[in-house]
Design a protein around this motif. Sequence first.
Motif, short mmCIF file in Angstrom:
data_model
loop_
_atom_site.label_atom_id
_atom_site.label_comp_id
_atom_site.label_asym_id
_atom_site.label_seq_id
_atom_site.Cartn_x
_atom_site.Cartn_y
_atom_site.Cartn_z
N SER A 43 0.80 -1.01 -0.16
CA SER A 43 -0.04 -0.03 0.03
C SER A 43 0.77 1.06 0.01
CB SER A 43 -0.88 0.05 1.40
OG SER A 43 -1.60 1.20 1.36
N ASP A 68 0.03 3.61 1.69
CA ASP A 68 -0.35 4.61 2.73
C ASP A 68 0.53 4.68 3.57
OD1 ASP A 68 -3.13 4.92 1.67
OD2 ASP A 68 -4.26 3.32 2.53
N GLU A 124 -3.19 -2.78 -4.82
CA GLU A 124 -3.42 -1.72 -3.96
C GLU A 124 -4.21 -0.43 -4.58
OE1 GLU A 124 -3.87 -2.35 -0.67
OE2 GLU A 124 -2.47 -4.06 -0.24
N HIS A 139 -1.58 -2.17 5.91
CA HIS A 139 -1.51 -0.60 5.40
C HIS A 139 -0.81 0.35 6.50
CE1 HIS A 139 -4.58 -1.00 2.06
NE2 HIS A 139 -3.93 -2.21 1.98
#
Length: 411
Positions: A81, A83, A173, A377
């Motif tokens: 991810s 993030d 993702e 994440h």
Amino acid sequence: MKIENRFLKYISFNTQSDPYSTTSPSSKNQLELAEFLIEEMRILGLENVHMSEFGVIYGTIPSNNNHQGDVIGLIAHMDTSPDASGENVHPQIIRNYDGSRISLNEDMVLDPQEFPDLNEVIGHDIITTDGTTLLGADDKAGIAIIMSLAEYMYKHPEFKHNDIQIAFTPDEEVGRGTEHFDLDTFQADYAYTIDGGHINELYFENFNAYQVLVEITGKSIHPGSAKNKMVNSLSVGIEFDQLLPQHKTPEHTEGYEGFHHLHHVQGTCEKTRLEYIVRDHNFLELKDQLNDFKRIQAFLNSRYGYELVHITMHEQYLNMKDIIKDTPEIVEQVEIAMNDVGLNPTIVPIRGGTDGAMLSYKGLPCPNLGTGGFNCHGPFEFVSITMMKKGLELLLRLIRNNVYAKEDMPF
């Protein structure tokens, strides 16, 4: 190779995908793991191993039983991810976890009171982060399980099976994992994505998903002479977000409840851009959420007297349940295999999406199986080595059940 060592090798590659890239794959660093996997697949005797121009890896564990049984596909994704950072991951291995608080670093703690999933892995060997990066169990745990399966079959030719199709995708993702997936190359009757949480869990329901971009054009005036003239697009952006139902955000929803999630804001007085993801298992309720955006747009444009707010909506994926319901046997055989290996099959709705959702709508029914990864994440991510090993056992049983009658089962 031990499954944990394989996993630790894979997470040493930084494979974050890039949501703003227009290339496929979205980030070049995914190709470094891809090249490593290709070499490993060839060493383990897979055939037709290659990577497409779009970074999708394909390979076949060839049949050793004259092609008896279904051709099953197994899929995991290589990217992590965007993030949280996936660079220089420093994993920590904890043997026989005792249920206590885990110190990740001086400032961060994994506490079972805050993260009750830790109670599910008491007695397990687990791997955590050091609190500075994500771990990468999503979905390198899935890759490790699949590659451990390939190694087992390479070393145990007495294990009879039909062709098994393997694929590793980039960019899952960022919602592009199957954008260039070639079903003519991946000749499976059906498949399973190996990408999820608790090893007991079986997933064949996911959110319907839309991306909503809200673009606000204000009127920038020198603040010294702005009275009754300026329209600050940043302030309007805050107003827009506050007009959405506040009980329908991720931090207030669970289970089958849908949400809207503001995940990126960029702006100045003149221009502001809000990026939302909108999710619901029920498509009609999703449409109601999208209508909320349109109603607020109309209200603000009327209030300010010009086309202040512009909205773009983009469908990302749909609920695979509507496809999987036509092939219930591929879910039932997982439940049987789970019971055979001592697991407690639990049907769980995915509060997100998988490559399997897209593939199901492309004509390849594709439920999802867990890997033992939790808190994905972010820096609180951890994975159970014990569950990964059980995931391998589950896949072996699933494949073997497909070939042997119960009374002829070798184990």
